[in-house]
Design a protein around this motif. Structure first.
Motif, PDB file in Angstrom:
ATOM      1  N   LYS A  17       0.843  -1.229  -0.072  1.00  0.00           N
ATOM      2  CA  LYS A  17      -0.010   0.064  -0.139  1.00  0.00           C
ATOM      3  C   LYS A  17       0.951   1.231   0.083  1.00  0.00           C
ATOM      4  CE  LYS A  17      -4.197   1.857   2.119  1.00  0.00           C
ATOM      5  NZ  LYS A  17      -5.087   1.586   3.297  1.00  0.00           N
ATOM      6  N   TYR A  18       1.971   1.220   0.791  1.00  0.00           N
ATOM      7  CA  TYR A  18       2.893   2.443   0.812  1.00  0.00           C
ATOM      8  C   TYR A  18       4.299   2.160   0.678  1.00  0.00           C
ATOM      9  CZ  TYR A  18      -1.177   3.602   3.688  1.00  0.00           C
ATOM     10  OH  TYR A  18      -2.535   4.152   4.263  1.00  0.00           O
ATOM     11  N   PRO A  19       4.724   2.698  -0.417  1.00  0.00           N
ATOM     12  CA  PRO A  19       6.144   2.452  -0.617  1.00  0.00           C
ATOM     13  C   PRO A  19       7.229   3.400   0.482  1.00  0.00           C
ATOM     14  CG  PRO A  19       5.349   4.241  -2.151  1.00  0.00           C
ATOM     15  CD  PRO A  19       4.328   3.673  -1.452  1.00  0.00           C
ATOM     16  N   TYR A  56       7.019   7.067   1.051  1.00  0.00           N
ATOM     17  CA  TYR A  56       5.721   7.630   1.244  1.00  0.00           C
ATOM     18  C   TYR A  56       5.745   8.631   2.375  1.00  0.00           C
ATOM     19  CZ  TYR A  56       0.901   8.194   3.204  1.00  0.00           C
ATOM     20  OH  TYR A  56      -0.292   8.616   3.704  1.00  0.00           O
ATOM     21  N   VAL A  57       6.518   8.266   3.510  1.00  0.00           N
ATOM     22  CA  VAL A  57       6.464   8.890   4.759  1.00  0.00           C
ATOM     23  C   VAL A  57       7.423  10.044   4.840  1.00  0.00           C
ATOM     24  CG1 VAL A  57       7.068   9.045   7.257  1.00  0.00           C
ATOM     25  CG2 VAL A  57       5.691   6.914   6.284  1.00  0.00           C
ATOM     26  N   CYS A  58       8.903   9.882   4.583  1.00  0.00           N
ATOM     27  CA  CYS A  58       9.773  11.155   4.513  1.00  0.00           C
ATOM     28  C   CYS A  58      10.083  11.545   3.552  1.00  0.00           C
ATOM     29  CB  CYS A  58      10.917  10.333   5.348  1.00  0.00           C
ATOM     30  SG  CYS A  58      12.081   9.345   4.254  1.00  0.00           S
ATOM     31  N   LYS A  59       9.281  10.944   2.138  1.00  0.00           N
ATOM     32  CA  LYS A  59      10.002  11.739   1.231  1.00  0.00           C
ATOM     33  C   LYS A  59      11.440  11.582   0.589  1.00  0.00           C
ATOM     34  CE  LYS A  59       5.507  12.453   0.193  1.00  0.00           C
ATOM     35  NZ  LYS A  59       4.830  11.454  -0.676  1.00  0.00           N
ATOM     36  N   ASN A  60      11.792  10.590   1.161  1.00  0.00           N
ATOM     37  CA  ASN A  60      13.406  10.355   0.835  1.00  0.00           C
ATOM     38  C   ASN A  60      14.204  11.337   1.661  1.00  0.00           C
ATOM     39  OD1 ASN A  60      12.302   8.148  -0.687  1.00  0.00           O
ATOM     40  ND2 ASN A  60      13.943   8.467  -2.172  1.00  0.00           N
TER      41      ASN A  60
END
Length: 380
Positions: A17-19, A56-60
């Motif tokens: 669902k989330y990368p 998805y969370v930290c945008k790399n």
């Protein structure tokens, strides 16, 4: 206790669902597995399920931590310290995305994204500089703002103690505050809170700012004197707290600046929280309107028998002891009085008798004034 096999299916569901990047994926499971590296666990899980696109969370964000490490290096380039801590300000959207995943998959007892970013920055800086990460009582604290890409450093205050001898009259003890900021520190006073250095406080501050850097210097005086008074003997003790010093360890030696002799300078843990008790030996020159009767002067010996009562405008009442009295008539209308007394006795009021009982004027039954008074010695 969770096992690796137990967390694999959950990791698979999340990644469908989330990368997520290695750090964010590993963080969700490293604590239950008692692993120290989020990144290594994330890599292991990604090998099983395949690499992900942008997190998805930290945008790399973890791939760009070296940029923020450079900001920390620049902010600390002029500072000398051993231990440090890191605080961060992260975009609310990153925190919200992290919270939503942890809530959706019922993941409890794990570090937040902000905690992980903070820990990782601390590790990177420690590895680069060999300085020690200490979240409890650090010498220096970084505040890294990921929202506006800035970094500020604040170093813990240090406190010095010492003594000063003032051998020249006309030099005040305290320094007038900066007119613009009333002593708080601004650009006009270079954040020192003072613009002039023509006092005991100013002289000591000038030396401190030269040796340690820093912004404001806050003094705790062990007693005080008039602008016209001398401070002799081993000098008056003082404590000074230096805010945001650049250096923490400096070789200190006895020195003279602006006719003020400084000695016993040393770093201490903190300024005293309660007023220190001290005894001063004071030479007072007193004159009177009418001729002084030598027989009346003998009454001054009785000053050692009972405490001197001092009344303040606030209504506070205190008692001060006088331990020793010597006097010498120097003219028809003047004499010197040497006393050894508890610290805090207001000398001019004591002579006049202004809310101080008994006062010199009352004892001698004539109106007396203090011409000058000098401190011959001060013992804490």
């Amino acid at each position: 206790m969770s096992t690796y096999l137990e967390i694999v299916p959950i990791a698979g569901k999340i990644l469908k669902k989330y990368p997520l990047c290695d750090n964010c994926l590993g963080r969700l499971f490293s604590k239950p597995l008692h692993l120290s590296s989020n990144k290594l666990l994330g890599k292991k899980l990604h090998k099983k399920f395949g690499s992900s696109e942008k997190c998805y969370v930290c945008k790399n964000l973890f791939d760009n931590l070296n940029y923020f490490l450079k900001l920390m290096m620049n902010a600390s380039s002029n500072y000398s310290f051993t231990t440090f801590s890191v605080g961060t300000t992260v975009k609310p959207s990153i925190v919200d995305r992290d919270d939503s995943i942890r809530s959706e998959f019922k993941l409890k007892g794990i570090d937040s994204i902000k905690t992980d970013i903070t820990k990782e920055l601390g590790r990177l800086y420690s590895r680069k500089t060999k300085k020690i990460l200490d979240p409890v009582d650090p010498d220096a604290t970084f505040t890294v703002n990921f929202k506006d890409e800035s970094c500020q450093l604040r170093s813990k205050s240090i406190t010095l103690s010492g003594r000063y001898v003032k051998s020249q009259r006309g030099f005040p003890q305290k320094q007038k505050s900066c007119d613009n900021c009333s002593g708080k520190g601004c650009r006009i006073c270079n954040f020192h809170g003072i613009t002039e250095y023509d006092s005991v406080e100013g002289s000591i501050s000038k030396l401190i700012f030269k040796k340690f850097g820093g912004t404001t210097a806050k003094f705790t005086w062990i007693g005080g004197e008039d602008q016209s008074s001398l401070v002799l003997g081993s000098g008056r003790p003082f404590f000074v707290k230096i805010q945001n010093p650049l250096k923490r360890k400096v070789r200190l030696s006895d020195t003279t600046i602006n006719t003020i002799n400084l000695s016993n300078l040393k770093l201490v843990y903190e300024s005293p929280k309660k007023s220190l008790k001290f005894v001063s030996t004071i030479k007072i020159t007193i004159s009177s309107e009418s001729p002084i009767n030598s027989k009346h002067l003998k009454k001054l010996k009785d000053l050692t028998l009972n405490p001197i009562v001092v009344y303040e405008k606030s209504g506070k009442r205190s008692e001060k002891r006088i331990f020793q009295v010597k006097y010498k008539k120097i003219s028809k209308n003047a004499f010197t009085l040497n006393i050894k007394a508890e610290g805090g006795l207001p000398i001019k009021r004591f002579v006049i008798g202004d809310d101080v009982a008994p006062g010199i004027s009352k004892i001698l039954d004539t109106s007396c004034v203090c011409q000058e008074f000098d401190f011959l010695d001060i013992v804490v």
